[in-house]
Design an enzyme around this catalytic site. Sequence first.
Site, PDB file in Angstrom:
ATOM      1  N   TYR A   1       0.850  -1.192   0.000  1.00 35.25           N
ATOM      2  CA  TYR A   1       0.000   0.000   0.000  1.00 35.25           C
ATOM      3  C   TYR A   1       0.884   1.240   0.000  1.00 35.25           C
ATOM      4  CZ  TYR A   1      -4.282   2.634   0.625  1.00 35.25           C
ATOM      5  OH  TYR A   1      -5.328   3.487   0.445  1.00 35.25           O
TER       6      TYR A   1
ATOM      7  N   ASN B   1     -32.813 -29.055 -18.373  1.00 34.56           N
ATOM      8  CA  ASN B   1     -32.587 -29.545 -17.008  1.00 34.56           C
ATOM      9  C   ASN B   1     -33.722 -29.081 -16.096  1.00 34.56           C
ATOM     10  OD1 ASN B   1     -30.363 -31.167 -16.319  1.00 34.56           O
ATOM     11  ND2 ASN B   1     -28.944 -29.528 -16.894  1.00 34.56           N
TER      12      ASN B   1
ATOM     13  N   GLY C   1     -34.274 -19.284 -28.233  1.00 32.88           N
ATOM     14  CA  GLY C   1     -33.762 -18.278 -27.317  1.00 32.88           C
ATOM     15  C   GLY C   1     -32.268 -18.105 -27.473  1.00 32.88           C
ATOM     16  N   ALA C   2     -31.606 -17.678 -26.401  1.00 31.87           N
ATOM     17  CA  ALA C   2     -30.178 -17.377 -26.467  1.00 31.87           C
ATOM     18  C   ALA C   2     -29.373 -18.574 -26.954  1.00 31.87           C
ATOM     19  CB  ALA C   2     -29.682 -16.933 -25.087  1.00 31.87           C
ATOM     20  N   ALA C   3     -29.566 -19.731 -26.325  1.00 35.11           N
ATOM     21  CA  ALA C   3     -28.774 -20.908 -26.695  1.00 35.11           C
ATOM     22  C   ALA C   3     -29.122 -21.399 -28.087  1.00 35.11           C
ATOM     23  CB  ALA C   3     -28.987 -22.017 -25.667  1.00 35.11           C
TER      24      ALA C   3
ATOM     25  N   LYS D   1     -20.517 -19.725 -10.519  1.00 31.63           N
ATOM     26  CA  LYS D   1     -19.831 -19.571 -11.803  1.00 31.63           C
ATOM     27  C   LYS D   1     -18.388 -19.112 -11.588  1.00 31.63           C
ATOM     28  CE  LYS D   1     -20.380 -19.796 -16.269  1.00 31.63           C
ATOM     29  NZ  LYS D   1     -21.541 -19.479 -17.078  1.00 31.63           N
TER      30      LYS D   1
ATOM     31  N   ASN E   1     -22.122 -29.634 -20.959  1.00 28.43           N
ATOM     32  CA  ASN E   1     -21.946 -28.755 -19.807  1.00 28.43           C
ATOM     33  C   ASN E   1     -21.065 -27.575 -20.204  1.00 28.43           C
ATOM     34  OD1 ASN E   1     -21.253 -27.574 -17.306  1.00 28.43           O
ATOM     35  ND2 ASN E   1     -21.423 -29.536 -16.249  1.00 28.43           N
TER      36      ASN E   1
END
Length: 370
Positions: free
Chosen positions: A19, A267, A176-178, A74, A296
Amino acid sequence: MAVQATVPVRNRDDLSLAYTPGVARVCSAIAEQPELVHEYTWKSQVVAVVTDGSAVLGLGDIGPEASLPVMEGKAILFKQFGGVDAVPIALDCRDADEIVETVARLAPSFGGVNLEDISAPRCFEIERKLQERLDIPVFHDDQHGTAVVTLAALRNAALLGGRSLADLRVTISGAGAAGVAIAKILLGAGVGDVVVCDRRGIVSDDRTDLTDVKRELASLTNREGLSGSLADALDGADVFVGVSGGTVPEAAVAKMAPGAFIFAMANPDPEIHPEVAARYASVVATGRSDYPNQINNVLAFPGIFAGALAVRASRITEGMKLAAAEALAAVVADELSPSTVIPSPFDERVAPAVAKAVSAAARSEGVARA
């Protein structure tokens, strides 16, 4: 989760280095040469995991606070599987431009941005605007992580069956997104044709109810001009990819081409139960860990970011995603069987192989800066 120092602070000398006054020398050096931030701070080693809590796992719109455990999880996966540090950030805003502005203002602290669990179609706009605005990788994992792993599994399924990607007609349940990202990466990889279905049936040019995203999708897919329901799309299809939920009737599955590949990834309940799928398919994959061939995302995003950060990539290109899929598929290319077309998430070869391929692709495409 915790944040830990990588150096000890045991005495006055250590404190002076970590510091004040020692830190001032580092700040001054970076002020004079901004690129030194990558050498003297954590910027090039850390990712922001950003959500608004609007589309969390199978839970839906649960808000930013309730989404935080998923973002923390995540971040743990980033560290465990890719050696990448990550910080969960849950935003209390829903407007796309507000999210873009907030993330852009946070960006100087990070080497990359992983967008997570943001509902469609806003997720497409948010990712695009951030990619245009920032000079660091911006990656919506629900889209591209799923797409990379799906392509890797399909490459190996085709190899196992002695087939070419160009010979395959793929039906995707979910726009959708996927679903959108999977369709685009499969076409980019040379798959013969892709037919995408939403709740109202096949996404086709003759429909008048399409969003801008789906209208673009219709222009890229369905080269045979099919129309009708998901069952119509499955008639004679070589591959089923499920990213939608719901249940596909067995009678529709039975109309698929002989030796089909079924990737039912919802899922916890796959669109086609594995026992039903096995009656008609030569390769079956799900999103679950208790069945073979788990699709996955953890197989993709840690290595992709590790590779991008290693060369300080300014963005993640389509070529980098394709390279990641090829590297992931190659990990088990010598071990192929109907129950092994994709590695286990715990296969220690995965992240290094993906990272190496992504770094090489970044250099070849001119987006690497180190």
